[in-house]
Design an enzyme around this catalytic site. Structure first.
Site, PDB file in Angstrom:
ATOM      1  N   GLY A   1       6.224   5.062   8.773  1.00 19.08           N
ATOM      2  CA  GLY A   1       5.323   6.200   8.872  1.00 19.08           C
ATOM      3  C   GLY A   1       5.460   6.896  10.210  1.00 19.08           C
ATOM      4  O   GLY A   1       6.492   6.805  10.880  1.00 19.08           O
TER       5      GLY A   1
ATOM      6  N   CYS B   1      13.496  10.533   7.813  1.00 18.78           N
ATOM      7  CA  CYS B   1      13.292  10.039   9.180  1.00 18.78           C
ATOM      8  C   CYS B   1      14.579  10.066   9.984  1.00 18.78           C
ATOM      9  O   CYS B   1      14.572  10.364  11.181  1.00 18.78           O
ATOM     10  CB  CYS B   1      12.737   8.621   9.151  1.00 18.78           C
ATOM     11  SG  CYS B   1      11.090   8.490   8.440  1.00 18.78           S
TER      12      CYS B   1
ATOM     13  N   LYS C   1       0.868  -1.169   0.000  1.00 15.32           N
ATOM     14  CA  LYS C   1       0.000   0.000   0.000  1.00 15.32           C
ATOM     15  C   LYS C   1       0.914   1.231   0.000  1.00 15.32           C
ATOM     16  O   LYS C   1       1.501   1.584   1.014  1.00 15.32           O
ATOM     17  CB  LYS C   1      -0.908  -0.003   1.232  1.00 15.32           C
ATOM     18  CG  LYS C   1      -1.950   1.125   1.241  1.00 15.32           C
ATOM     19  CD  LYS C   1      -1.392   2.337   1.943  1.00 15.32           C
ATOM     20  CE  LYS C   1      -2.387   3.498   1.928  1.00 15.32           C
ATOM     21  NZ  LYS C   1      -1.710   4.804   2.112  1.00 15.32           N
TER      22      LYS C   1
ATOM     23  N   GLU D   1       8.987   1.198  11.303  1.00 12.05           N
ATOM     24  CA  GLU D   1      10.025   2.230  11.237  1.00 12.05           C
ATOM     25  C   GLU D   1       9.303   3.561  11.249  1.00 12.05           C
ATOM     26  O   GLU D   1       8.649   3.942  10.274  1.00 12.05           O
ATOM     27  CB  GLU D   1      10.880   2.068   9.978  1.00 12.05           C
ATOM     28  CG  GLU D   1      12.159   2.881  10.019  1.00 12.05           C
ATOM     29  CD  GLU D   1      12.028   4.238   9.357  1.00 12.05           C
ATOM     30  OE1 GLU D   1      11.882   5.238  10.098  1.00 12.05           O
ATOM     31  OE2 GLU D   1      12.060   4.301   8.127  1.00 12.05           O
ATOM     32  N   LEU D   2       9.417   4.278  12.359  1.00  6.95           N
ATOM     33  CA  LEU D   2       8.582   5.453  12.593  1.00  6.95           C
ATOM     34  C   LEU D   2       9.435   6.730  12.592  1.00  6.95           C
ATOM     35  O   LEU D   2      10.488   6.767  11.971  1.00  6.95           O
ATOM     36  CB  LEU D   2       7.808   5.264  13.901  1.00  6.95           C
ATOM     37  CG  LEU D   2       7.062   3.919  14.006  1.00  6.95           C
ATOM     38  CD1 LEU D   2       6.366   3.794  15.353  1.00  6.95           C
ATOM     39  CD2 LEU D   2       6.068   3.751  12.863  1.00  6.95           C
TER      40      LEU D   2
END
Length: 497
Positions: free
Chosen positions: A239, A295, A187, A261-262
């Site tokens: 995200g 990030c 997605k 993984e933020l």
């Protein structure tokens, strides 16, 4: 040339088995979806291609096709899977210029960075083609005769991916998982659908098994239902922390393995022995990479020594005020746009709140008065820990700057955040920097570099930056079943007998 055909989404999703159902949890009908996959050029704010949401019927067929494909793909010879990845890598390199231009027009990345991203994806494909056999090899349990650990794929993996590295983020999931024998449903972000179409076309061209890799332009509700679907065996997300918490909750409720993984609030510590001019260049790269939309990019500059901090602040302020913004497709451009109007407004709101609560605005601070979604390179100093913005992530060209009196204070400040993705330390004394690195709470520490990523280095964080790893052997193994098989001679008495 290796040119992937831009297939319209309705064709991409209907390869399969329409009407076949999985008896435990077919995807139900949903109404009233308002989400939209829309390509918008961040440089001009002009709209591009628009893609309709996948229908529930097509989504059901896609999931069933992926489940069927897994039963074939898992038994395919490793040499076939590796050959597929090498073919994709070759096509990425041959068509790198055109693919980079798609990233530039849809996401606003500077062309040099976009080209590097495509090359990195090719490297990742080759790495897993070369090393999958090693990573899948059975392991003898030390000291236990006849005990082996087998490593086997588990099934379809749902990957929920962002917009800031629209090729790299997908390839660092797809390449290892396809090499391992899993299949992947992606997605992509609603902001970069054209990049997603290009990636799907590459895999479709070079893989004979339909459903091994599939894009879905799905709604949030549809994604929630996919996570609950018994055919999906694992979930990975890159995200925000908020999104990660929601996905982890859904995955946990359905007993699915999840990798997250933020966000990050990555510090760069400048020790007293680090040359100032070099530190300025490292800070510039670390903060302005991908227009600050990274990030693991430098978010906080922590300088040991008040006087040195003042020198760095003045130097960075001068450079920030003169950085030429422009068309990211022009190699001379040093600052591109943010990805969207919403991203620019979010950054403006954060800067305004920070200043309203006492932060000192050193440079920049506003959207640029020009077409597109440009934001001035900005420096905020003297931000107190009770500032409501202090523990937020700035996803754009905004740098927080702090002066401290010692290495111990620098480590304490570096750790004063709920995030824990990356950190960097600048120092001529690598051993001292290494000792400092062991005290920093993060998944990665880069000594004398702002950041680093490549196929053979594990990537990931701790705390509110997530858990699990991507890339290297660690990422390859996240969605494997480590099956214990033991064997003893026939006639061996039961344990304890």
């Amino acid at each position: 040339m290796c040119r992937g055909t831009c297939v319209h989404t309705s064709n991409m999703y209907m390869h399969a088995l329409v009407g076949r159902r999985w008896s435990s949890s077919p995807i139900p009908s949903r109404r009233g979806q308002s989400m939209q996959y829309q390509s918008i050029n961040p440089t001009t704010a002009s709209p591009g291609a628009e893609f309709a949401l996948i229908t529930n019927e097509a989504l059901e067929a896609t999931v069933q096709q992926a489940a069927d494909a897994f039963e074939v793909w898992r038994g395919t010879e490793l040499s076939v899977r590796s050959a597929m990845l090498r073919a994709v890598a070759a096509c990425l390199r041959e068509d790198a210029g055109r693919l980079a231009s798609v990233i530039v027009s849809e996401m606003g990345k500077r062309v040099q960075e976009a080209y590097f991203e495509i090359q990195l994806c090719a490297q990742i494909c080759d790495y897993y083609a070369d090393h999958a056999g090693q990573f899948l090899a059975p392991e003898q349990v030390p000291g236990v005769e006849g005990a082996l650990v087998l490593k086997e794929p588990i099934g379809p993996i749902l990957a929920i991916e962002p917009w800031n590295f629209p090729f790299y983020q997908i390839f660092r999931v797809a390449a290892p998982q396809l090499a391992a024998g899993n299949v992947v449903i992606v997605k992509p972000s609603e902001l970069v659908p054209e990049c997603a179409v290009e990636i799907a076309a590459l895999f479709e061209k070079h893989c004979d098994v339909k459903g091994v890799y599939t894009n879905i332009f799905a709604s949030h509700d549809q994604i929630g239902e996919l996570i609950a679907d018994a055919r999906i065996r694992g979930v990975t997300l890159t995200g925000s922390t908020r999104a990660g918490a929601a996905i982890a909750e859904q995955a946990g409720r359905n007993l699915k393995k999840v990798v997250l993984e933020l966000g990050g609030s990555d510090p760069m510590i400048v020790r007293e022995d680090a040359p100032v001019e070099w530190a300025v260049q490292q800070a510039l790269f670390g903060r302005l990479l991908n227009t600050g939309q990274c990030c693991v990019g430098t978010k906080r500059l922590i300088v040991v020594g008040e006087e040195r901090a003042q020198i760095l602040e003045a130097a960075l302020a001068r450079i920030f005020a003169t950085i030429p913004a422009g068309d990211p497709g022009d190699p001379k451009t040093k600052l591109g746009p943010l990805v969207s109007a919403r991203a620019a407004q979010t950054l403006q709101d954060q800067v305004d709140r920070a200043v309203a609560h006492g932060a000192r605005l050193v440079a920049g601070g506003s959207r640029m008065d020009r077409a597109g979604f440009y934001f001035e390179p900005t420096i905020l100093a003297d931000m107190a820990p009770d500032n409501p913005v202090y523990r937020e992530e700035f996803f754009g060209p905004v740098l927080m700057l702090d002066a401290v009196g010692s290495d111990d204070e620098a480590v304490s400040l570096a750790n004063a955040t709920p995030f824990g993705l990356g950190a960097s330390i600048l120092s001529e004394d690598i051993e001292a920097a290494g000792r400092m690195a062991r005290r920093i709470a993060s998944g990665m520490v880069f000594i004398n570099q702002a950041s680093r990523t490549q196929a053979d280095l594990p990537f990931g964080g701790i705390g509110q930056s997530g858990f699990g790893r991507e890339l290297a052997e660690a990422g390859f193994g996240e969605f494997l079943n480590r099956k214990l098989v033991t064997a003893v001679p026939c006639g061996t008495p039961p344990l304890g007998a």
